[in-house]
Motif scaffolding. Structure first.
Motif, short mmCIF file in Angstrom:
data_model
loop_
_atom_site.label_atom_id
_atom_site.label_comp_id
_atom_site.label_asym_id
_atom_site.label_seq_id
_atom_site.Cartn_x
_atom_site.Cartn_y
_atom_site.Cartn_z
N LEU A 289 -2.76 4.56 -9.80
CA LEU A 289 -1.38 5.04 -9.75
C LEU A 289 -0.44 4.08 -10.48
CD1 LEU A 289 0.89 6.92 -8.70
CD2 LEU A 289 0.83 5.61 -6.55
N TYR A 290 -0.64 2.81 -10.28
CA TYR A 290 0.17 1.77 -10.94
C TYR A 290 0.08 1.91 -12.46
CZ TYR A 290 0.99 -3.02 -12.73
OH TYR A 290 1.41 -4.12 -13.45
N GLY B 39 0.78 -1.22 0.00
CA GLY B 39 0.00 0.00 0.00
C GLY B 39 0.82 1.27 0.00
N THR B 40 2.16 1.17 -0.08
CA THR B 40 3.00 2.35 -0.15
C THR B 40 2.99 2.90 -1.57
OG1 THR B 40 4.44 1.41 1.55
CG2 THR B 40 5.31 3.26 0.28
N PRO B 41 2.57 4.16 -1.78
CA PRO B 41 2.49 4.69 -3.14
C PRO B 41 3.80 4.62 -3.91
CG PRO B 41 1.32 6.13 -1.61
CD PRO B 41 2.03 5.10 -0.78
N GLN B 42 4.94 4.82 -3.23
CA GLN B 42 6.22 4.77 -3.92
C GLN B 42 6.48 3.38 -4.50
OE1 GLN B 42 5.61 5.99 -0.95
NE2 GLN B 42 6.66 7.95 -0.61
N SER B 43 6.13 2.34 -3.73
CA SER B 43 6.32 0.97 -4.21
C SER B 43 5.41 0.67 -5.39
CB SER B 43 6.05 -0.03 -3.07
OG SER B 43 6.94 0.16 -2.00
N VAL B 44 4.20 1.17 -5.31
CA VAL B 44 3.23 0.97 -6.40
C VAL B 44 3.73 1.64 -7.68
CG1 VAL B 44 0.90 1.55 -7.18
CG2 VAL B 44 1.26 0.72 -4.84
N ALA B 45 4.18 2.89 -7.56
CA ALA B 45 4.64 3.63 -8.73
C ALA B 45 5.88 2.99 -9.34
CB ALA B 45 4.93 5.08 -8.34
N PRO C 285 -7.32 3.79 -5.60
CA PRO C 285 -6.43 4.77 -6.24
C PRO C 285 -5.02 4.24 -6.50
CG PRO C 285 -7.72 5.84 -4.52
CD PRO C 285 -7.97 4.36 -4.40
N LEU C 286 -4.58 3.25 -5.72
CA LEU C 286 -3.25 2.68 -5.94
C LEU C 286 -3.19 1.92 -7.27
CD1 LEU C 286 -2.41 1.42 -2.35
CD2 LEU C 286 -1.52 3.46 -3.48
N PHE D 187 -8.15 1.41 -1.42
CA PHE D 187 -6.91 1.03 -2.11
C PHE D 187 -7.03 1.21 -3.62
CE2 PHE D 187 -6.56 -1.00 1.96
CZ PHE D 187 -5.21 -1.12 2.22
#
Length: 353
Positions: free
Chosen positions: A214-215, A181-187, A210-211, A208
């Motif tokens: 983001l992906y 769920g960390t946005p940086q990891s997803v991006a 929006p993640l 979740f």
């Protein structure tokens, strides 16, 4: 959408038990669970790597190889491989070997791990937590890309023109990245164009969503092929003949595990009231009879458009016979309902396109 299961092969933490005998029993039961999952037509089985006394799966590739010779169709994946504290060369060799044994059914689900025991165990500094994962994922992808590897990093010795063997049957060997769920990891996962497994074990799953956006946006900006992107939703849940039975059987073991981990991390204790709320339509637990669980999976597929759904049923000291019944119902009752509904949705979408 692929439907599957994952587990960490939990064992009893009672210090009076013979740890070897208990682990042997659990691993025997695990192989039977994977066999049954294959027989009832589930698509994927994942086994998570942990280095703690409450889990028996510190070497997922070994256990999955044992399952490979007793199964025919089900895909076998780690869930997850703690790549930060492992060596990508050995990880690739192990899962390439599993791929050959299973006739092309192996996958790696790489992650930083939800526990930290492996870092001091293998001599890594926790201060390098993020950099270790980034470098080792980069090396793992380089090994997958080319038989002869040339790679240089900061935290691991370089490789100059060395071959990594054996090569897998699948080309390329599937590599997923697990995120919490960390946005940086997803991006980062999207930018690399790798399939992403999103763990949702609390709160409201819709938050979740929006993640996932983001992906896909990160992948688009990086110029990745949208056709190669895949997402998985990994959740806790249980299936029984009735919703009442599912809730009663699952609550005790699941609550014991969550409270034990919660004491380590400073979470407040869970309760039956919180559990019952979480298994409602908007909660994170997928618990109920086949119709209830199928309806919830279908509803969340509309929200996430995920390509895979993995359910963690074997949590804590769940009795083996209950797990086996849950797997049977998941494969023979839940899966057909979900597949029928998604096929109808797909045909309707084509007709109106």
């Amino acid at each position: 959408m692929e439907l599957g299961l994952y587990t960490f092969a939990d064992v009893d933490t009672n210090p009076a038990l013979n740890k070897g005998a208990d682990a042997a029993r659990r691993l025997k039961n695990l192989i039977e669970e994977i066999e049954l999952a294959d027989q009832v037509g589930l698509d994927v089985f994942g086994l998570g790597e942990h280095h703690r006394p409450d889990y028996a799966a510190s070497a997922p590739a070994v256990a999955l190889a044992a399952a490979a010779v007793k199964t025919n169709n089900i895909r076998l994946t780690s869930a997850v491989t703690v790549l930060s504290s492992d060596d990508p060369v050995r990880v690739f060799q192990q899962f390439s070997t599993l791929d050959l044994i299973s006739n092309g059914r192996a996958e790696i689900m790489a992650g930083r791990g939800s526990f930290i025991e492996s870092f001091p165990l293998f001599g890594y500094n926790l201060e390098d937590y993020d950099q270790l994962f980034e470098e080792k994922l980069d090396l793992l992808l380089a090994i997958r890309e080319s038989e002869q590897v040339n790679w240089t990093g900061e935290l691991r010795a370089p490789i100059h023109g060395r071959g990594v063997y054996p090569r897998p049957l699948q080309d390329p060997l599937p590599i997923w990245v697990a995120v919490g769920g960390t946005p940086q990891s997803v991006a980062r996962t999207g930018a690399l164009g790798l399939p992403m497994a999103l763990a949702i074990i609390g709160g409201e799953p819709r938050r979740f969503a929006p993640l996932i956006d983001l992906y896909h946006e990160a992948a688009r900006r990086a110029g990745q092929d949208a056709a190669k992107l895949k997402t998985s939703i990994n959740v806790h849940g249980f299936v029984a003949d009735t919703t009442e039975a599912a809730a009663d059987q699952f609550y005790g073991p699941q609550a014991e595990v969550m409270n034990r981990i919660g004491r380590e991390r400073g979470w407040g204790p869970t309760s039956r009231a919180h559990f019952d709320q979480s298994r409602g339509p908007h909660g994170a637990l997928f618990v109920g009879d086949p119709e209830v669980v199928a309806e919830k999976i279908i509803a969340h597929h509309k929200l996430f458009k995920n390509d895979r759904f993995l359910l963690q049923m074997a949590i804590g000291t769940m009795p083996h016979e209950q797990i086996m019944r849950g797997i049977e119902l998941y494969g023979t009752k839940v899966a057909p309902l979900v597949r029928k509904a998604l096929t109808a949705e797909s045909e309707e979408a084509k007709a109106t396109a």
